[in-house]
Design a protein around this motif. Structure first.
Motif, PDB file in Angstrom:
ATOM      1  N   ILE A 639       0.869  -1.196   0.000  1.00  0.00           N
ATOM      2  CA  ILE A 639       0.000   0.000   0.000  1.00  0.00           C
ATOM      3  C   ILE A 639       0.899   1.237   0.000  1.00  0.00           C
ATOM      4  O   ILE A 639       1.619   1.500   0.962  1.00  0.00           O
ATOM      5  CB  ILE A 639      -0.919   0.020   1.239  1.00  0.00           C
ATOM      6  N   ASP A 640       0.809   1.967  -1.109  1.00  0.00           N
ATOM      7  CA  ASP A 640       1.681   3.122  -1.342  1.00  0.00           C
ATOM      8  C   ASP A 640       1.078   4.388  -0.727  1.00  0.00           C
ATOM      9  O   ASP A 640      -0.138   4.459  -0.509  1.00  0.00           O
ATOM     10  CB  ASP A 640       1.837   3.306  -2.863  1.00  0.00           C
ATOM     11  N   ASP A 641       1.918   5.370  -0.507  1.00  0.00           N
ATOM     12  CA  ASP A 641       1.463   6.688  -0.018  1.00  0.00           C
ATOM     13  C   ASP A 641       0.617   6.556   1.231  1.00  0.00           C
ATOM     14  O   ASP A 641      -0.329   7.320   1.432  1.00  0.00           O
ATOM     15  CB  ASP A 641       0.661   7.431  -1.105  1.00  0.00           C
ATOM     16  N   TYR A 642       0.974   5.605   2.071  1.00  0.00           N
ATOM     17  CA  TYR A 642       0.138   5.369   3.227  1.00  0.00           C
ATOM     18  C   TYR A 642       0.178   6.581   4.152  1.00  0.00           C
ATOM     19  O   TYR A 642       1.219   7.167   4.404  1.00  0.00           O
ATOM     20  CB  TYR A 642       0.584   4.103   3.987  1.00  0.00           C
ATOM     21  N   ILE A 662       4.973   4.083   3.996  1.00  0.00           N
ATOM     22  CA  ILE A 662       4.633   5.370   4.605  1.00  0.00           C
ATOM     23  C   ILE A 662       5.014   6.479   3.622  1.00  0.00           C
ATOM     24  O   ILE A 662       6.121   6.479   3.075  1.00  0.00           O
ATOM     25  CB  ILE A 662       5.395   5.562   5.925  1.00  0.00           C
ATOM     26  N   ASP A 663       4.091   7.377   3.405  1.00  0.00           N
ATOM     27  CA  ASP A 663       4.320   8.432   2.422  1.00  0.00           C
ATOM     28  C   ASP A 663       5.537   9.271   2.799  1.00  0.00           C
ATOM     29  O   ASP A 663       5.785   9.540   3.984  1.00  0.00           O
ATOM     30  CB  ASP A 663       3.089   9.330   2.311  1.00  0.00           C
ATOM     31  N   LYS A 664       6.234   9.744   1.780  1.00  0.00           N
ATOM     32  CA  LYS A 664       7.496  10.443   2.043  1.00  0.00           C
ATOM     33  C   LYS A 664       7.281  11.764   2.788  1.00  0.00           C
ATOM     34  O   LYS A 664       8.193  12.274   3.428  1.00  0.00           O
ATOM     35  CB  LYS A 664       8.279  10.674   0.753  1.00  0.00           C
ATOM     36  N   ALA A 696       9.608   2.877   4.452  1.00  0.00           N
ATOM     37  CA  ALA A 696       9.618   4.345   4.511  1.00  0.00           C
ATOM     38  C   ALA A 696      10.250   4.857   3.227  1.00  0.00           C
ATOM     39  O   ALA A 696      11.363   4.464   2.881  1.00  0.00           O
ATOM     40  CB  ALA A 696      10.412   4.810   5.726  1.00  0.00           C
ATOM     41  N   GLU A 697       9.526   5.704   2.506  1.00  0.00           N
ATOM     42  CA  GLU A 697      10.099   6.282   1.291  1.00  0.00           C
ATOM     43  C   GLU A 697      10.493   7.725   1.589  1.00  0.00           C
ATOM     44  O   GLU A 697      10.018   8.321   2.555  1.00  0.00           O
ATOM     45  CB  GLU A 697       9.118   6.192   0.113  1.00  0.00           C
ATOM     46  N   GLY A 698      11.335   8.254   0.751  1.00  0.00           N
ATOM     47  CA  GLY A 698      11.780   9.637   0.980  1.00  0.00           C
ATOM     48  C   GLY A 698      12.864   9.750   2.041  1.00  0.00           C
ATOM     49  O   GLY A 698      12.963  10.782   2.705  1.00  0.00           O
TER      50      GLY A 698
HETATM   51 CA    CA Z   1       4.800   7.024  -2.418  1.00  0.00          CA
END
Ligand code: CA
Ligand code: C2E
Ligand code: CA
Length: 746
Positions: A639-642, A662-664, A696-698
């Motif tokens: 699940i992206d941009d959570y 988790i969204d950046k 965790a992205e970003g």
């Molecule tokens: Ca994202």
């Protein structure tokens, strides 16, 4: 000519014509009457004259006969005949006394043969012969008489025989009276002529008993007769003048009662046509005109009311009762006109993030309620001179006059305060996020239209950047301007090889080893150059091209994975691809993935499918079916941009997912923002509780990585490791990176 003029002219002309006709008739009849009157009078006068003359002549004749028998006269004549020389004297004296007694002009005694013997006339001395031929013959044997003219005098001469006695004719007695008798004339003539400017009527008749050269002329002034009618004429004229004045006034009054209200109404119609509905149509006129005016006023009110309703609908947003887009544009135009040099006008465009998902999840009524709540809060934040409008959907706009560039950010913060407190709808408390796009006059646009458009561009850019607000910059516009063109070109971009995949590594935080790559699409447009995916992916979703794009990504990513695997590069790295909501609605999607995995001989467990939280929530039932099929294939789901959507853990629990990303926006400032720390920590905990791995992205710094490690986050992705790289560049990066590679046994 105006109606009033026509009515007036008609009445006055009609009256004047009638009066002229009447005056003519009256004059004609009084004239005829006067003329007849004068003629009758003249005829009468003539008869009186004739009678007078007749009776005088009879009396004079009788007198002459009497004198002819007088003895004194007879004696004198006898004496004269006896001695002519002496006695003529005394005969003349006797005649003298007779003449004066009988008031005759003169008297003569003639010899039987007609010669004058003696007399009292100077013209006819003794021995003279009578000038009137035939008178003597006429008298034989009796008397004769006649009217004659002698020396300019009109005389009645009477010739009587003198007998001594009968039948001895002794001589003749001639008596001459001035103006002798006459007979009634047989014929008469009446004629008119002017005399000293006065009209005269004359009657001319020959006097009988004359030679015919003697005529009587009776005259009467017609003007004098007509003068009797002068007062009548004056009265008539006075009456006419009064009638004219009265008729004029009356016509004017009628014309006014008709034309003035009409003119007033015409004036009002003009004003109504000009948009002024306040003008009163009320008129004092009664009757039909009054009725018309009354109906007219009713119509005017009706129009005004409808106009007001239309105006309300045209300029108000019915949901929030705020101004709508039209009104906002008008106000903005006004503000731009009034803007002083050196001053600015700012347009703030506020767009809620993921409002569509919220609407879909909670229902439209709740969505409407939420918008009304937000509208109320924004309205409370309005400061003097600023104006608020709802442009549509979840888009609000604020107009800030007299704004300097330095005030833009504080103003944006001021209005974002509306979102600080959670909103409570149907007992559910939720926090809303919004992005503000800001454009400032004069730097970012001259017209209302361009300012709004640029604020929108800034807002979209802010959304793409996940920043709460963004100020317009001209560079941003390049994309928005080509958006429309791009829509149509996207399909061919897939076919013509304008797309390419970039790769960004993912790190297993605990083991500090690389774990996989995320494939991110790039579009190098032949004209516009690099087009960011944030810009064209939403376009592809809107135009329905995204499914073709995703299929291209699937086969390209798997082909690349196969190629690297064959080259012995990055063995064991998982490949992650991004799919959108529309792909989940495509019934053949899972089947296509299966076919591609088989074709490129890639293990399903090596493929990760990233789906944004909002894509799943758009239609959870449909998503569930596809996700289940993918899950059954062995593909891993993430699940992206959570955190940016509105999904609850309870909903996520039903989905066969393996990973939360988790969204950046929560990760980038993890160290400086305590809220983010709490969110990340709780997400990690919740995820782990549900048996999910947390990504965790970003991740841009080592410090963030350390913190994520402390928080127990499983996987990291971000610029700390690498930006997304083209295949060749990624291969080179992989060859020299200090991060370890996956253990192949795992
Ligand atoms: Ca994202
Ligand atoms: P995403 O799936 O959340 O992708 C991550 C985005 O964050 C990427 O932007 C990536 O370049 C960027 N990023 C990675 N690390 C960092 C970092 O440390 N700091 C910052 N500031 N950014 C970082 P990108 O490539 O521009 O992609 C943007 C979005 O476009 C993606 O967000 C994804 O939603 C969409 N997208 C990209 N490729 C595809 C695709 O093939 N299919 C679909 N459906 N969507 C895609
Ligand atoms: Ca992604």
């Amino acid at each position: 000519m105006s109606l009033r003029g026509k009515i007036l002219a008609f009445f006055l002309l009609l009256l004047a014509a009638l009066m002229l006709l009447l005056a003519g008739l009256v004059y004609r009849s009084t004239f005829d009457h006067s003329l007849q009157q004068v003629q009758t009078q003249l005829g009468f006068a003539h008869r009186v004259l004739a009678n007078e003359l007749q009776s005088r002549r009879q009396a004079q004749s009788a007198m002459a006969e009497l004198i002819a028998k007088d003895f004194t006269l007879l004696g004198e004549i006898a004496d004269l005949v006896a001695s002519p020389q002496q006695e003529a004297q005394s005969l003349s004296a006797a005649l003298e006394s007779f003449a004066s007694r009988s008031q005759a002009g003169f008297a003569l005694v003639l010899a039987p043969d007609g010669l004058v013997l003696a007399g009292t006339s100077a013209e006819l001395a003794s021995g003279a012969r009578l000038p009137w031929n035939g008178l003597l013959n006429e008298a034989e044997p009796d008397s004769a008489e006649r009217l004659v003219v002698l020396d300019g005098r009109v005389l009645h001469v009477n010739l009587t025989p003198i007998f001594a006695p009968r039948p001895n004719l002794m001589g003749w007695l001639l008596m001459a009276f001035e103006l002798g008798g006459s007979h009634l004339p047989d014929s008469q003539e009446v004629f008119r002529f002017p005399l000293q400017g006065l009209e005269q009527v004359a009657l001319r008749a020959p006097l009988a008993g004359t030679d015919g050269d003697l005529q009587v002329l009776l005259m009467r002034s017609l003007s004098a007769e007509l003068a009797h009618y002068q007062p009548l004429q004056w009265q008539l004229m006075l009456i006419f003048a009064a009638a004219l004045v009265l008729a004029g006034l009356g016509a004017l009054w009628i014309a006014n009662t008709v034309s003035r209200p009409l003119a007033q109404m015409v004036e009002n119609v003009r004003r109504i046509a000009g948009g002024d509905y306040q003008a009163s149509v009320a008129t004092a006129a009664g009757g039909e005109v009054g009725l018309l005016a009354h109906e007219f006023a009713a119509m005017q009110r009706g129009i005004a009311e409808r106009e007001e309703t239309i105006g309300f609908l045209a300029y108000r947003d019915p949901l929030t009762e705020l101004a709508n887009r039209n009104r906002f544009v008008a106000e903005l135009q006004q503000a731009l006109l009034q803007c002083q040099p050196g001053e600015g006008v700012a347009v703030l465009l506020m767009d809620l993030d993921n409002f569509k998902d919220l609407n879909d999840t909670l229902g439209h009524e709740a969505g409407d309620q939420l918008l009304r709540l937000l509208a109320g809060r924004l309205q409370e934040l309005l400061r003097g001179g600023e104006q608020l409008a709802r442009l549509g959907g979840d888009e609000f706009a604020v107009l800030v006059p007299h704004c300097h560039p330095g005030q833009v950010v504080p103003t944006a913060e001021h209005y974002r305060a509306a979102l600080q407190q959670p909103f409570v709808v149907r007992g559910i408390s939720m926090t809303l996020n919004a992005t503000l796009g800001i454009a400032l006059h004069p730097d970012h646009g001259e017209s209302a239209g361009s300012l709004l458009q640029h604020a929108e561009v800034a807002m979209y850019w802010g959304k793409a950047q996940r920043s709460p607000y963004a100020l317009y910059r001209p560079e941003l516009d390049r994309h928005s301007l080509v958006r429309l063109a791009l829509m149509s070109e996207l399909k061919s971009a897939v076919e013509e090889g304008q797309l390419s995949l970039y790769f960004q590594p993912k790190l297993d935080i605990r083991a500090r080893r690389l774990l996989g790559v995320e494939c991110l699409v790039r579009w190098i447009h032949p004209v516009h150059g690099f087009v960011p995916p944030d810009e064209f992916i939403p376009l592809a979703e809107q135009t329905g091209n995204v499914c073709a794009l995703t299929r291209w990504v699937v086969r390209t990513a798997l082909a690349q994975s196969r190629a690297w695997h064959d080259q012995g590069l990055g063995l064991g790295l998982k490949t992650a691809i991004n799919v959108s909501a529309l792909d989940l609605a495509d019934p053949g999607f899972a089947g296509y993935i299966a076919a591609q995995l088989a074709e490129h001989q890639v293990q399903p467990g090596s493929l990760v499918v990233e789906i944004t939280e909002s894509a799943v929530m758009a239609d959870p039932e449909q998503a569930l079916g596809q996700l289940q099929q993918l899950c059954e294939l062995g593909v891993r789901l993430s699940i992206d941009d959570y955190g940016t959507g509105y999904s609850s853990m309870a909903q996520l629990k039903r989905l066969p997912v393996h990973e939360l990303k988790i969204d950046k926006s929560f990760v980038q400032d993890l160290l400086s923002n305590p809220d983010d720390d709490i969110i990340v920590r709780s997400t990690v905990e919740l995820g782990h509780n549900m048996g999910l791995r947390v990504v965790a992205e970003g991740v841009e710094t080592d410090a963030v990585l350390q913190r994520l490690d402390q928080l127990g986050c499983d996987i990291a992705q971000g610029y700390l490791l690498s930006k997304p790289l083209a295949p060749q560049a990624f291969a080179e990066w992989l060859a020299q990176t200090h991060w370890g590679l996956p253990r192949l046994s795992a």
